[in-house]
Design an enzyme around this catalytic site. Sequence first.
Site, short mmCIF file in Angstrom:
data_model
loop_
_atom_site.label_atom_id
_atom_site.label_comp_id
_atom_site.label_asym_id
_atom_site.label_seq_id
_atom_site.Cartn_x
_atom_site.Cartn_y
_atom_site.Cartn_z
N TYR A 158 0.85 -1.21 0.00
CA TYR A 158 0.00 0.00 0.00
C TYR A 158 0.88 1.25 0.00
O TYR A 158 0.64 2.18 -0.77
CB TYR A 158 -0.94 -0.01 1.22
N LYS A 162 1.16 4.37 -2.76
CA LYS A 162 0.96 5.79 -2.45
C LYS A 162 2.25 6.59 -2.66
O LYS A 162 2.19 7.77 -3.02
CB LYS A 162 0.40 5.95 -1.04
N1 LIG Z 1 -9.43 6.39 5.05
C1 LIG Z 1 -8.17 6.68 5.29
O1 LIG Z 1 -7.69 6.62 6.44
C2 LIG Z 1 -7.28 7.14 4.15
C3 LIG Z 1 -6.06 7.72 4.48
C4 LIG Z 1 -5.21 8.15 3.46
C5 LIG Z 1 -5.60 7.99 2.14
N2 LIG Z 1 -6.81 7.42 1.84
C6 LIG Z 1 -7.16 7.28 0.43
O2 LIG Z 1 -8.39 7.92 0.20
C7 LIG Z 1 -9.01 7.35 -0.95
C8 LIG Z 1 -10.48 7.07 -0.63
O3 LIG Z 1 -10.57 6.15 0.42
P1 LIG Z 1 -11.72 6.18 1.52
O4 LIG Z 1 -11.07 6.40 2.82
O5 LIG Z 1 -12.80 7.06 1.10
O6 LIG Z 1 -12.15 4.64 1.47
P2 LIG Z 1 -13.54 3.91 1.17
O7 LIG Z 1 -14.61 4.47 2.04
O8 LIG Z 1 -13.22 2.44 1.30
O9 LIG Z 1 -13.83 4.28 -0.35
C9 LIG Z 1 -13.04 3.78 -1.38
C10 LIG Z 1 -13.71 4.03 -2.70
O10 LIG Z 1 -12.86 3.52 -3.75
C11 LIG Z 1 -13.67 2.71 -4.59
N3 LIG Z 1 -12.89 1.67 -5.25
C12 LIG Z 1 -12.15 0.68 -4.66
N4 LIG Z 1 -11.63 -0.12 -5.62
C13 LIG Z 1 -12.07 0.37 -6.82
C14 LIG Z 1 -11.90 -0.01 -8.17
N5 LIG Z 1 -11.16 -1.09 -8.51
N6 LIG Z 1 -12.48 0.71 -9.13
C15 LIG Z 1 -13.23 1.80 -8.82
N7 LIG Z 1 -13.44 2.21 -7.57
C16 LIG Z 1 -12.87 1.50 -6.58
C17 LIG Z 1 -14.78 2.14 -3.71
O11 LIG Z 1 -15.95 1.90 -4.49
P3 LIG Z 1 -16.45 0.46 -4.98
O12 LIG Z 1 -16.11 -0.52 -3.92
O13 LIG Z 1 -17.93 0.68 -5.18
O14 LIG Z 1 -15.73 0.24 -6.27
C18 LIG Z 1 -15.05 3.35 -2.80
O15 LIG Z 1 -15.96 4.22 -3.42
C19 LIG Z 1 -8.19 6.10 -1.29
O16 LIG Z 1 -7.33 6.40 -2.37
C20 LIG Z 1 -7.37 5.85 -0.03
O17 LIG Z 1 -6.16 5.18 -0.31
C21 LIG Z 1 -7.66 7.00 2.82
#
Ligand SMILES: NC(=O)c1ccc[n+]([C@@H]2O[C@H](COP(=O)([O-])OP(=O)(O)OC[C@H]3O[C@@H](n4cnc5c(N)ncnc54)[C@H](OP(=O)(O)O)[C@@H]3O)[C@@H](O)[C@H]2O)c1
Length: 259
Positions: A158, A162
């Site tokens: 991961y 990133k």
């Molecule tokens: N939450 C944290 O602590 C955190 C911290 C740093 C960075 N981030 C980053 O923030 C971004 C959003 O994450 P989040 O926290 O909002 O997580 P989340 O609630 O799990 O949402 C992730 C989204 O990505 C979509 N997704 C996953 N695989 C996909 C694929 N193959 N094709 C299209 N869509 C896909 C999912 O939709 P479907 O399952 O419907 O496809 C969902 O809408 C990510 O890039 C993550 O790495 C998150």
Amino acid sequence: MGRLQGKTVFITGASAGIGEASARQFAEEGCNLIITARRLEKLEGLKKKLQEGHPNIYIHAVQLDVQKVDQINKVVAELPDAVKDVDVLLNNAGMVIGVDHLVDVEEAVVDQMLSTNIKGLVFLTKALVPRMKERGTGHIINIGSVAGKQAYAGGSIYCATKFAVDAITKALAIELVDTPIRVSQICPGLVNTEFSTVRFRGDKEKADNVYKGIQPLVADDIAELIVFTAGRPAHVNIADMLVFPVNQADSKTVYRRSE
Ligand SMILES: NC(=O)c1ccc[n+]([C@@H]2O[C@H](COP(=O)([O-])OP(=O)(O)OC[C@H]3O[C@@H](n4cnc5c(N)ncnc54)[C@H](OP(=O)(O)O)[C@@H]3O)[C@@H](O)[C@H]2O)c1
């Protein structure tokens, strides 16, 4: 009228978390939306809700698995006229599975993280930038992570994805420096979304432990910064933003209150 009124925003991963919150907040600004993810029913529910509150914006909800380059190209080729000129691309779709050390990581999981977090972002950007260049306007906003700044045990792949987002964002900004296209990155720390539930393969208790004893960020906190980044005047580019909840200092340094 705000700067974002009438702009078209393409969001990946709009079915949950940061992507969904961003769709809501861009709608508030009067933006037209292309909302994409694999779970179409979630997108359709979101579209219905947003359209009720904002009858004057155009919303295109379309299934897109960003791992599949042919799907990316098809979705872009088939954008309805109302949203075919994308002003802002939010490369948000991303995920992590497991906390395994490198020696234990499964090949399928590596492939899924690499193709979602890196390949999806690359090929969607590749599909949209030429038209942005023709139109002389555009903004790519990539969602990175503190995991792209600092590696930690149990996060090798991961973190690698990133770190790649960080490198791609910087290289693309250099490649587009002689154009009006802006390239930005927002790097969150702990945000309470479905992210940890996905990481722990649906184990809600383990996922909840990640946020125990702290007040984590919520999706709307990051969406607010995304909309702020997109809404700066055309000559202002926020290149990189690292955002933590107040009791987090880096990937692993978190102060937790006993409950
Ligand atoms: N939450 C944290 O602590 C955190 C911290 C740093 C960075 N981030 C980053 O923030 C971004 C959003 O994450 P989040 O926290 O909002 O997580 P989340 O609630 O799990 O949402 C992730 C989204 O990505 C979509 N997704 C996953 N695989 C996909 C694929 N193959 N094709 C299209 N869509 C896909 C999912 O939709 P479907 O399952 O419907 O496809 C969902 O809408 C990510 O890039 C993550 O790495 C998150």
